[in-house]
Design a protein around this motif. Structure first.
Motif, PDB file in Angstrom:
ATOM      1  N   ASP A 154      -7.815   6.370   7.301  1.00 51.48           N
ATOM      2  CA  ASP A 154      -8.071   4.926   7.334  1.00 51.48           C
ATOM      3  C   ASP A 154      -8.863   4.491   6.096  1.00 51.48           C
ATOM      4  O   ASP A 154      -8.596   3.436   5.512  1.00 51.48           O
ATOM      5  N   VAL A 155      -9.829   5.315   5.717  1.00 52.49           N
ATOM      6  CA  VAL A 155     -10.637   4.997   4.531  1.00 52.49           C
ATOM      7  C   VAL A 155      -9.776   5.023   3.272  1.00 52.49           C
ATOM      8  O   VAL A 155      -9.879   4.137   2.411  1.00 52.49           O
ATOM      9  N   LEU A 188     -15.245  -3.757  -5.951  1.00 51.94           N
ATOM     10  CA  LEU A 188     -14.738  -2.787  -4.979  1.00 51.94           C
ATOM     11  C   LEU A 188     -13.486  -2.095  -5.507  1.00 51.94           C
ATOM     12  O   LEU A 188     -13.329  -0.873  -5.405  1.00 51.94           O
ATOM     13  N   GLY A 189     -12.582  -2.888  -6.064  1.00 49.35           N
ATOM     14  CA  GLY A 189     -11.334  -2.330  -6.570  1.00 49.35           C
ATOM     15  C   GLY A 189     -11.547  -1.418  -7.757  1.00 49.35           C
ATOM     16  O   GLY A 189     -10.870  -0.387  -7.901  1.00 49.35           O
ATOM     17  N   ALA A 190     -12.504  -1.783  -8.638  1.00 45.57           N
ATOM     18  CA  ALA A 190     -12.774  -0.960  -9.809  1.00 45.57           C
ATOM     19  C   ALA A 190     -13.312   0.410  -9.396  1.00 45.57           C
ATOM     20  O   ALA A 190     -12.891   1.447  -9.928  1.00 45.57           O
ATOM     21  N   VAL A 191     -14.245   0.420  -8.432  1.00 43.66           N
ATOM     22  CA  VAL A 191     -14.789   1.692  -7.974  1.00 43.66           C
ATOM     23  C   VAL A 191     -13.714   2.515  -7.273  1.00 43.66           C
ATOM     24  O   VAL A 191     -13.642   3.740  -7.436  1.00 43.66           O
ATOM     25  N   VAL A 226       0.835  -1.200   0.000  1.00 47.28           N
ATOM     26  CA  VAL A 226       0.000   0.000   0.000  1.00 47.28           C
ATOM     27  C   VAL A 226       0.871   1.251   0.000  1.00 47.28           C
ATOM     28  O   VAL A 226       0.606   2.215  -0.736  1.00 47.28           O
ATOM     29  N   ALA A 227       1.917   1.249   0.794  1.00 48.16           N
ATOM     30  CA  ALA A 227       2.819   2.405   0.846  1.00 48.16           C
ATOM     31  C   ALA A 227       3.493   2.635  -0.498  1.00 48.16           C
ATOM     32  O   ALA A 227       3.669   3.787  -0.931  1.00 48.16           O
ATOM     33  N   ARG A 234      -5.858  -0.343  -0.502  1.00 48.63           N
ATOM     34  CA  ARG A 234      -5.665  -1.768  -0.259  1.00 48.63           C
ATOM     35  C   ARG A 234      -6.640  -2.599  -1.123  1.00 48.63           C
ATOM     36  O   ARG A 234      -6.274  -3.610  -1.726  1.00 48.63           O
ATOM     37  N   VAL A 235      -7.898  -2.156  -1.180  1.00 45.32           N
ATOM     38  CA  VAL A 235      -8.907  -2.844  -1.991  1.00 45.32           C
ATOM     39  C   VAL A 235      -8.526  -2.794  -3.465  1.00 45.32           C
ATOM     40  O   VAL A 235      -8.672  -3.775  -4.202  1.00 45.32           O
ATOM     41  N   PHE A 236      -8.050  -1.636  -3.910  1.00 45.11           N
ATOM     42  CA  PHE A 236      -7.630  -1.505  -5.313  1.00 45.11           C
ATOM     43  C   PHE A 236      -6.516  -2.496  -5.645  1.00 45.11           C
ATOM     44  O   PHE A 236      -6.570  -3.198  -6.669  1.00 45.11           O
ATOM     45  N   LEU A 237      -5.506  -2.583  -4.778  1.00 46.29           N
ATOM     46  CA  LEU A 237      -4.405  -3.522  -5.013  1.00 46.29           C
ATOM     47  C   LEU A 237      -4.885  -4.965  -5.015  1.00 46.29           C
ATOM     48  O   LEU A 237      -4.479  -5.768  -5.874  1.00 46.29           O
TER      49      LEU A 237
END
Length: 300
Positions: free
Chosen positions: A204-205, A285-288, A174-175, A211-214
């Motif tokens: 946090d969001v 989720l990742g696409a959005v 993520v970093a 994280r969801v995108f990855l």
């Protein structure tokens, strides 16, 4: 449907047949008889409004025709014995019914010897004059050819569930993406600040969305190798949805994130019905999240 009957274990076959029967008779018309406690009494499912009982059986494949027939005949003999036991569970469950058919549901039925054996055993059952057995009682064997072709094919498609296993992104992952292109995190903060006004919660969001995108991107990569056609369908759907958003209104109203995620997930599962729902959810989720980072969409 002929030919590809597959290899099944007993539990998987029983679950498959349950769904087929629910599709054929209606879910509220099929009663399961659990075997875990006190046995199944020679029947797995009951369809009372048609006075049918079903017993499921899948031999361990591959096996030759004669051996398969012998095992199926033995299954009939054993379970019809349980069914006819006046002190057994079948008698207690069916005491107010008149069962017309005892049906052995198997993945493959390819020997008339089994039919002959079933006819012999059915005559023996009728001769017992059991109170829960109809005078026209018969034992029949059903396999995939007996069930509705569309229902069978749909259930088989779901059996081949596509579920790539992908580890969750690490904090370092993520970093890396946040530091590599800082505009992504900035765009997320700008889009989400009205939804999450608390600064610490906002961070946090943003971290969760990255994280969801990855995770979504890694899942799509795994899907590309596991099921290339499914991958192409998913990527096409996401691209088409993004194109509509860009060319249409740039303002999402109502509860935009939930609505968009649910809509995209539904579209993905419609195009690839055997994709694991959790995988579809991750990709949606990742696409959005990606759209929020890269597209000029507003959430107000």
């Amino acid at each position: 449907m002929g030919g590809d009957f597959g290899i099944w274990d007993g539990g998987e076959w029983e679950g498959h047949v349950l769904h087929l029967l629910q599709a054929e008779h209606g879910a509220h018309n099929v009663q399961k008889v659990p075997a875990k406690h006190l046995g199944d009494s020679g029947l797995d499912f009951i369809c009372l409004y048609k006075r049918l009982v079903y017993q499921c059986y899948a031999v361990q494949e591959p096996i030759d025709v004669a051996s398969r027939a012998d095992k199926q005949k033995t299954k009939i003999t054993t379970d019809i014995g349980k069914f006819c036991d006046p002190s057994g569970g079948a008698a207690a469950i069916l005491k107010n019914e008149k069962i017309k058919r005892w049906i052995l549901a198997v993945p493959l039925h390819d020997s008339k010897a089994v039919v002959e054996h079933a006819a012999t055993k059915a005559a023996e059952v009728r001769a017992k004059k059991l109170p829960y057995v109809d005078d026209d009682f018969q034992i029949i064997i059903q396999d995939q050819e007996t069930f509705d072709a569309d229902t069978w094919n749909y259930r088989m498609l779901l059996r081949k569930r596509i579920r790539p296993v992908v580890p969750e992104p690490t904090d370092n992952d993520v970093a890396a993406i946040s530091d590599g292109d800082q505009t992504l995190a900035v765009n997320l903060r700008t889009k989400m600040v009205k939804r999450v006004p608390d600064p610490s919660e906002l961070e946090d969001v943003v971290d969760d969305l990255l994280r969801v995108f990855l995770h979504s991107e890694n899942t799509k990569d795994a899907l590309r190798f596991m099921a290339p056609d499914a991958y192409e369908d998913v990527v096409r759907l996401i691209s088409e949805r993004l194109r509509r958003l860009r060319l249409g209104s740039r303002r999402l109203v109502g509860d935009p994130l939930d609505a968009e995620i649910d809509s995209l997930k539904t579209a993905i599962l419609s195009a690839v019905p055997n994709l694991d729902p959790g995988t579809a959810d991750t990709i949606a989720l990742g696409a959005v999240s990606d759209w929020l980072m890269r597209c000029p969409l507003r959430l107000d």
